[in-house]
Design a protein around this motif. Structure first.
Motif, mmCIF file in Angstrom:
data_model
loop_
_atom_site.group_PDB
_atom_site.id
_atom_site.type_symbol
_atom_site.label_atom_id
_atom_site.label_comp_id
_atom_site.label_asym_id
_atom_site.label_seq_id
_atom_site.Cartn_x
_atom_site.Cartn_y
_atom_site.Cartn_z
ATOM 1 N N ARG A 6 0.832 -1.210 0.000
ATOM 2 C CA ARG A 6 0.000 0.000 0.000
ATOM 3 C C ARG A 6 0.863 1.255 0.000
ATOM 4 O O ARG A 6 0.606 2.209 -0.745
ATOM 5 C CB ARG A 6 -0.823 -0.020 1.308
ATOM 6 C CG ARG A 6 -2.281 0.154 1.146
ATOM 7 C CD ARG A 6 -2.952 0.078 2.516
ATOM 8 N NE ARG A 6 -3.635 1.333 2.768
ATOM 9 C CZ ARG A 6 -4.546 1.506 3.718
ATOM 10 N NH1 ARG A 6 -4.877 0.524 4.521
ATOM 11 N NH2 ARG A 6 -5.132 2.681 3.867
ATOM 12 N N LEU A 9 2.907 1.722 -3.248
ATOM 13 C CA LEU A 9 2.008 2.153 -4.312
ATOM 14 C C LEU A 9 1.669 3.648 -4.171
ATOM 15 O O LEU A 9 1.670 4.393 -5.159
ATOM 16 C CB LEU A 9 0.715 1.327 -4.234
ATOM 17 C CG LEU A 9 -0.068 1.177 -5.523
ATOM 18 C CD1 LEU A 9 0.733 0.365 -6.533
ATOM 19 C CD2 LEU A 9 -1.419 0.489 -5.243
ATOM 20 N N GLU A 12 4.776 5.564 -5.115
ATOM 21 C CA GLU A 12 4.995 5.477 -6.567
ATOM 22 C C GLU A 12 4.032 6.417 -7.297
ATOM 23 O O GLU A 12 4.440 7.141 -8.217
ATOM 24 C CB GLU A 12 4.784 4.025 -7.022
ATOM 25 C CG GLU A 12 4.876 3.790 -8.532
ATOM 26 C CD GLU A 12 6.242 4.167 -9.118
ATOM 27 O OE1 GLU A 12 7.269 3.906 -8.459
ATOM 28 O OE2 GLU A 12 6.264 4.743 -10.231
ATOM 29 N N SER A 13 2.803 6.432 -6.869
ATOM 30 C CA SER A 13 1.823 7.291 -7.538
ATOM 31 C C SER A 13 2.154 8.770 -7.313
ATOM 32 O O SER A 13 2.014 9.599 -8.226
ATOM 33 C CB SER A 13 0.427 6.901 -7.056
ATOM 34 O OG SER A 13 -0.384 8.007 -6.918
#
Lengths: 289, 289
Positions: A6, A9, A12-13
């Motif tokens: 989580r 991610l 990364e976003s």
């Protein structure tokens, strides 16, 4: 989803959002390099764990809160490593940002990560606009003045430093920011969660002092023995190795005892008990088990 | 209250909030030194002027928006003056922050001002929580990546820079942030206000290039002739002095024409026309009058 996945991610976003047409390419590269590959992601994991204990009813906001705490941590590492501070050439087993990209981009990457952290919170708050003010209050206090990590670093520039203020701000503040931001993201009152973060921050500092004398440099990704070389105060110098391990236990227990009543209280207590020895150097952890 | 007094009061109150027990005293001193005495406070004045034109129904939020824009501007000056960037020893007629306080405190003062800017917005938004998300979006885009002032500065670290991106980000972004934040603070849609800020930013850049060749250093508080010395592009090098003055007029006129329909449209047009020559060096302003 697994907490670590989580967080990666969400980070990364956030970083992906900066890698668009119009961004100076080397700045984008330096920002990504500052954040990936990461360390243990302790602070954002703590943030998500607290949010989960409080119900985690706005998971996008939790993810943004956790990622923003980690971005601010990464920014502080990039600036702390600069030649005018620690002059560190290695961080997370690779050249520090200013070694890899030069000093100007290290300053700017740190600045960019600070702004990105706040931008992220504002974007994610579209889901729950009512939570943005408390969340931002918590996050900005954990990095700014008078008592966030920036103030903590600035104590090193004072002729006389209050050592307890220094440690509280330098290490405790972002841990307290992590627990409080997790609560705020889930709509709970953040105040009762401060003590947990502060204690875990102190425990982390003791563990870090132990790693500095007892770890394998390959294991922790940076040189050891820096505290002694820089004449810094250290729990190990004050209490010895055995005393420091005992102090670590006490801090972890008082942290666990402080966890406020919430739906996931028992799980969170178990999690923190399990993890509290995880960041010791392997040899010491075995010896203390 | 007079706009300038409003802005100084908002900045004073923001900085005062950092000068409390627990703040490392030299950091607090360096932050105050970075903000006072100020320059013309162009960007925050523009922010307040736009908010007034849009009705200014939440004046505390307007003041916070204006002060946050100025704090971010001051932060960028402190970091831009560092030895690894412009290595400027004079700013606003006194030693630059790193000359007066050393490099570590200059880095930290800049970081602290960035965080303070966002903290200020969140606190003031208690008055109108619904306006915090658009306001933060506008402010963070004007400083961050891909196209804020941090990105603008980073173009100087690229082997190949897109000069129009560079100028837009380096100077235009915070002017656009000022007009858009003024609109957002007053509850108006910020988007139609971007062009005004961008054009005024470009005009300011041209005026700055003119000052760099034609001003008295005492008048502007920093050395002149830096652009040529550093081999930088400049409107004057491209267009000459007369051509630059003409360009300045065109930019101001197109800025004025772009002002969206709003209660105070006519007053704002008059104000910008009046001020558009104010930042020329005195001799040129007389010649151009």
């Amino acid at each position: 989803m697994d907490v670590m996945a989580r967080i990666e991610l969400a980070l990364e976003s956030a970083i992906k959002g900066t890698e668009v047409s119009g961004t100076p390419p080397r700045l984008a590269e330096a920002m990504r390099y500052s954040v990936f590959p990461g360390g243990h992601r302790l602070r954002p994991r703590l943030c998500v764990a607290v949010a989960r204990a409080c119900g985690d009813d706005a998971p996008e906001l939790t993810d943004a809160a956790a990622a923003s705490i980690e971005l601010l941590h990464c920014a502080s590492l990039v600036h702390d490593d600069l030649p005018c501070f620690d002059d560190a050439s290695i961080r997370r087993s690779k050249p520090s940002v200013h070694k890899a990209f030069g000093e100007p981009l290290a300053v700017l990457a740190g600045d960019g990560l600070i702004v990105l952290a706040f931008d992220l919170l504002a974007r994610a708050a579209a889901q729950r606009p009512d939570r943005l003010i408390p969340l931002m209050g918590v996050v900005s206090r954990s990095v700014g003045v008078p008592s966030g990590i920036i103030a903590g670093q600035a104590w090193e520039c004072e002729p006389e430093a209050d050592l307890s203020e220094y440690h509280r701000a330098k290490t405790g503040a972002l841990f307290a920011g992590a627990t409080m931001a997790g609560a705020a993201a889930a709509g709970a009152d953040p105040t009762p969660w401060r003590f947990l973060g502060e204690r875990l921050g102190e425990a982390y500092q003791v563990a870090d002092d132990l790693r500095d004398v007892a770890a394998d440099p390959e294991e922790i990704g940076k040189p050891v023995g820096r505290d002694a070389a820089l004449g810094r105060s250290s729990a190990v110098r004050e209490l010895g190795i055995a005393g420091s391990l005992k102090r670590l236990d006490e801090l972890a227990e008082s942290a666990i005892d402080s966890i406020p009543a919430c739906p996931g209280q028992a799980e969170l207590q178990a999690l923190i008990r399990m993890e509290s020895r995880r960041f010791l150097p392997k040899d010491l952890a075995r010896a203390a088990a």
